[in-house]
Design an enzyme around this catalytic site. Structure first.
Site, mmCIF file in Angstrom:
data_model
loop_
_atom_site.group_PDB
_atom_site.id
_atom_site.type_symbol
_atom_site.label_atom_id
_atom_site.label_comp_id
_atom_site.label_asym_id
_atom_site.label_seq_id
_atom_site.Cartn_x
_atom_site.Cartn_y
_atom_site.Cartn_z
ATOM 1 N N GLY A 1 70.017 49.270 22.939
ATOM 2 C CA GLY A 1 70.653 50.305 23.762
ATOM 3 C C GLY A 1 69.597 51.128 24.477
ATOM 4 O O GLY A 1 68.766 51.763 23.837
ATOM 5 N N GLY B 1 70.369 53.378 27.094
ATOM 6 C CA GLY B 1 71.014 54.436 27.881
ATOM 7 C C GLY B 1 70.339 55.764 27.587
ATOM 8 O O GLY B 1 69.167 55.805 27.186
ATOM 9 N N SER B 2 71.090 56.827 27.728
ATOM 10 C CA SER B 2 70.538 58.168 27.559
ATOM 11 C C SER B 2 69.933 58.365 26.159
ATOM 12 O O SER B 2 68.798 58.832 26.031
ATOM 13 C CB SER B 2 71.665 59.175 27.822
ATOM 14 O OG SER B 2 71.350 60.395 27.250
ATOM 15 N N THR C 1 74.010 51.974 21.276
ATOM 16 C CA THR C 1 74.838 51.602 22.428
ATOM 17 C C THR C 1 76.090 52.483 22.447
ATOM 18 O O THR C 1 76.393 53.164 21.475
ATOM 19 C CB THR C 1 75.221 50.105 22.365
ATOM 20 O OG1 THR C 1 76.031 49.887 21.205
ATOM 21 C CG2 THR C 1 73.997 49.210 22.305
ATOM 22 N N LYS D 1 79.460 55.660 17.008
ATOM 23 C CA LYS D 1 80.581 56.044 16.138
ATOM 24 C C LYS D 1 81.539 54.888 15.843
ATOM 25 O O LYS D 1 82.211 54.882 14.822
ATOM 26 C CB LYS D 1 81.376 57.189 16.784
ATOM 27 C CG LYS D 1 80.561 58.458 16.974
ATOM 28 C CD LYS D 1 81.385 59.556 17.608
ATOM 29 C CE LYS D 1 81.631 59.332 19.088
ATOM 30 N NZ LYS D 1 80.458 59.504 19.948
ATOM 31 N N VAL E 1 77.727 62.122 13.984
ATOM 32 C CA VAL E 1 78.536 63.342 13.885
ATOM 33 C C VAL E 1 77.687 64.559 14.220
ATOM 34 O O VAL E 1 76.644 64.787 13.609
ATOM 35 C CB VAL E 1 79.129 63.516 12.458
ATOM 36 C CG1 VAL E 1 79.990 64.767 12.382
ATOM 37 C CG2 VAL E 1 79.943 62.288 12.067
ATOM 38 N N GLY F 1 75.646 65.312 16.606
ATOM 39 C CA GLY F 1 74.326 65.142 17.222
ATOM 40 C C GLY F 1 73.160 65.558 16.350
ATOM 41 O O GLY F 1 72.913 64.973 15.298
ATOM 42 N N ASP G 1 87.586 61.672 20.320
ATOM 43 C CA ASP G 1 86.172 61.717 19.930
ATOM 44 C C ASP G 1 85.989 62.545 18.651
ATOM 45 O O ASP G 1 85.336 62.098 17.703
ATOM 46 C CB ASP G 1 85.332 62.287 21.082
ATOM 47 C CG ASP G 1 83.888 62.482 20.689
ATOM 48 O OD1 ASP G 1 83.177 61.462 20.555
ATOM 49 O OD2 ASP G 1 83.469 63.635 20.486
ATOM 50 N N LYS H 1 84.922 61.355 14.601
ATOM 51 C CA LYS H 1 83.893 62.004 13.770
ATOM 52 C C LYS H 1 84.490 62.474 12.450
ATOM 53 O O LYS H 1 83.849 62.415 11.397
ATOM 54 C CB LYS H 1 83.269 63.167 14.538
ATOM 55 C CG LYS H 1 82.449 62.679 15.738
ATOM 56 C CD LYS H 1 82.111 63.800 16.683
ATOM 57 C CE LYS H 1 81.336 63.285 17.880
ATOM 58 N NZ LYS H 1 81.256 64.273 18.963
#
Lengths: 217, 328
Positions: free
Chosen positions: B10, B12-13, B84, B113, B140, B142, B209, B213
């Site tokens: 992954g 990405g960000s 990802t 998640k 969960v 961050g 979302d 969590k």
């Protein structure tokens, strides 16, 4: 004079100048002509219902005074829930204090108060303090159009729970309105029952209900 | 000092955040990397900047013949870091990749998640069987160490209730509606412009979302066995500015609160009235969770619930937990 009516403080707020709603009543007219009727209906139903009310009475310290207090209550058809009379508790002016909790239809309360005064009994406090459990909710949806009278009436339970405040904001006829609703109940148990009723109503009438966290569910 | 070889799945960000954090740490070396279309592998260590530049230019980080699944199955590494995007329905392709790595006895750290909410019991069992670690602190809240906080910090305490703000996007929208009187639609548009909301923010605003969590917390920290379908969900899209104003009149705010009561088996995500003096009333994109415990009373965790480097912080903590406990 203390507030004689223990009933709900129901008010309707309009937000500052939303859209100009033109109707045949002119620009100062009520764009919700049926709202007043709705509130009168709620009021009418409530007047018939028994309400538990606490009275603090001051009696002159001489024989026969307790009867002067009890007799009008008995005649009014009220059900006496408790009487607390202690000879050694006196007010500053030397009068005896009697605390009575009664249950009777609200519309007869004013007559009873007049009868007590006519018998020389002073009413120093009146209220519904027995409803000690308070919770506030916010409802969003078509609150008025889904029979507000029915909503309030189903939550109101004689002597145990009632809607004590209702603030309603209606931005426009077709848009969902928002209401702040306060329920008072005798205890957690009755409150939970009232909340369950409110949740059922919200599901049935497609209202979004926002309840408090930090103090029960 | 041992250097631990990392396979980073992954880019990405969050993947870029992990690369940044690990690039500054001599204990780790990224030997493999993969995006959704390709992968790269070099036992001597990859030049991540070069790989990211290539991805930016061509849309691929490496060779299409080495997709993530093959990297996980065939390349040599000590720890697979899987970052990802979440697929809430199947958990794939991440779920299969994580299983592959664990079956090979490789440690896995993820911020995804999907696999954790769908198959935590299975994955933890697979890890144990193969003497590997499976850690997911970043799934969960961050950067907030909520999982480790409960598992180790509050070890021995029975959890009576857990509730809080687990979705930064909704919290941002509600904060802006409250502070500036913006409508829901205006606040959402602003959140999108600032990159706090996805192009399709449905999962955030309908409570999914936060519910995912909650499922992770319930199953991995509280010994429950629940799925997303067990969480009663109400989103924030029907909230009016009037509702926030009315809440304010009584000293309250409205926040999207995820709540969990293990004894009643009750899981819910819904907008709630909450006193402004409650520590859970955080502003902006912050997350906040209160855990009610048997001996410690109520403990509240507050911090950044999303973001590239913030999530990488949780992943780094998981990695260091592994290097501390395992010698391979």
């Amino acid at each position: 004079m203390p507030e004689a009516s223990p009933s709900a403080d129901i008010c309707v707020k309009k937000p500052p100048a939303p859209l100009c709603i033109e109707n045949d009543m002119g620009s100062y007219g009520n764009p919700y002509p049926f709202l007043k009727e709705e509130l009168l209906r709620i009021r009418g139903i409530r007047l018939q219902k028994n309400v538990r009310t606490s009275l603090r009475l001051e009696l002159k310290d001489k024989p026969g005074q307790l009867l002067a207090a009890i007799e009008p209550i008995s005649k009014s058809g009220a059900n006496i829930i408790t009487i607390s009379h202690q000879r050694d508790t006196k007010s500053v002016n030397g009068a005896l204090i009697v605390d009575i909790v009664i249950s009777l239809p609200e519309k007869r309360l004013v007559e009873l108060m007049d009868a007590l005064r006519a018998n020389g009994v002073a009413i120093v406090r009146i209220g519904t303090e027995h409803l000690t459990c308070t919770k506030t909710f916010i409802l969003i949806g078509h609150i008025l159009h889904t029979d507000l009278t029915d909503t309030v009436n189903r939550i109101d339970k004689e002597n145990v729970a009632e809607v004590t405040e209702l603030d309603l904001v209606m931005p426009g006829m077709a848009e969902p309105s928002t209401a702040k609703l306060t329920i008072k109940a005798m205890s957690e148990l009755e409150m939970n029952q009232a909340v369950t009723t409110l949740k059922d109503i919200a599901a049935e009438k497609h209202l979004l209900i926002i309840n408090q966290i930090g103090g029960g569910l | 000092m041992k250097t631990w070889n990392i396979a980073l799945i992954g880019l990405g960000s969050v993947g870029r955040g992990v690369a940044e954090v690990l690039g500054a740490d001599a204990r780790f070396r990224i030997v493999a990397a993969a995006d959704s279309k390709s992968g790269a592998f070099d036992p001597a260590g990859l030049d991540i900047e070069e790989i990211l530049a290539k991805k930016k230019k061509t849309g691929r980080c490496g060779d299409p013949a080495w997709p993530a699944s093959r990297i996980a199955a065939e390349s040599e590494y000590d720890i697979l870091v899987e970052v990802t995007p979440t697929n809430a329905d199947t958990g794939e392709p991440a779920l299969s990749i994580i299983k592959t790595a664990l079956t090979r006895g490789k440690h896995v750290v993820t911020s995804n998640k999907g696999p954790v909410s769908l198959a935590s019991a299975e994955l933890l069992e697979l890890a144990e069987k193969n003497n590997a670690a499976f850690l997911f602190e970043g799934t969960v809240a961050g950067a907030v160490p909520i999982l480790r906080g409960i598992k180790y910090g509050l070890a021995g305490n029975k959890i009576k209730a857990l509730y809080g703000v687990l979705n930064g996007t909704c919290n941002y929208i509600l904060t802006r509606m409250e502070e500036e009187g913006l409508t829901y639609v205006q606040a959402l548009a602003e959140a999108r412009d600032l990159g706090y909301a996805e192009a399709d923010p449905t999962y955030d605003i309908n409570g999914t979302d936060a519910a995912i969590k909650l499922v992770i917390l319930a199953n991995t920290m509280l010994g429950m066995n629940v799925t997303l379908a067990d969480v009663k969900r109400t989103g924030i899209s029907d909230l009016t500015v009037d509702a926030l104003l009315m809440a304010e009149e009584t000293g309250h705010s409205i926040r999207l609160i995820a709540s969990l009561y293990p004894e009643k088996n009750l899981l819910e995500v819904s907008p709630r009235l909450i006193s402004k003096t409650n520590p859970l009333v955080v502003t902006g994109t912050l997350n906040a969770v209160t855990v009610e415990t048997e001996y410690a009373g109520a403990i509240t965790f507050i911090g950044r619930g999303a973001g590239s480097v913030e999530t990488a912080s949780a992943i780094l903590a998981d990695l260091l937990f592994i290097t501390d406990k395992y010698d391979r």
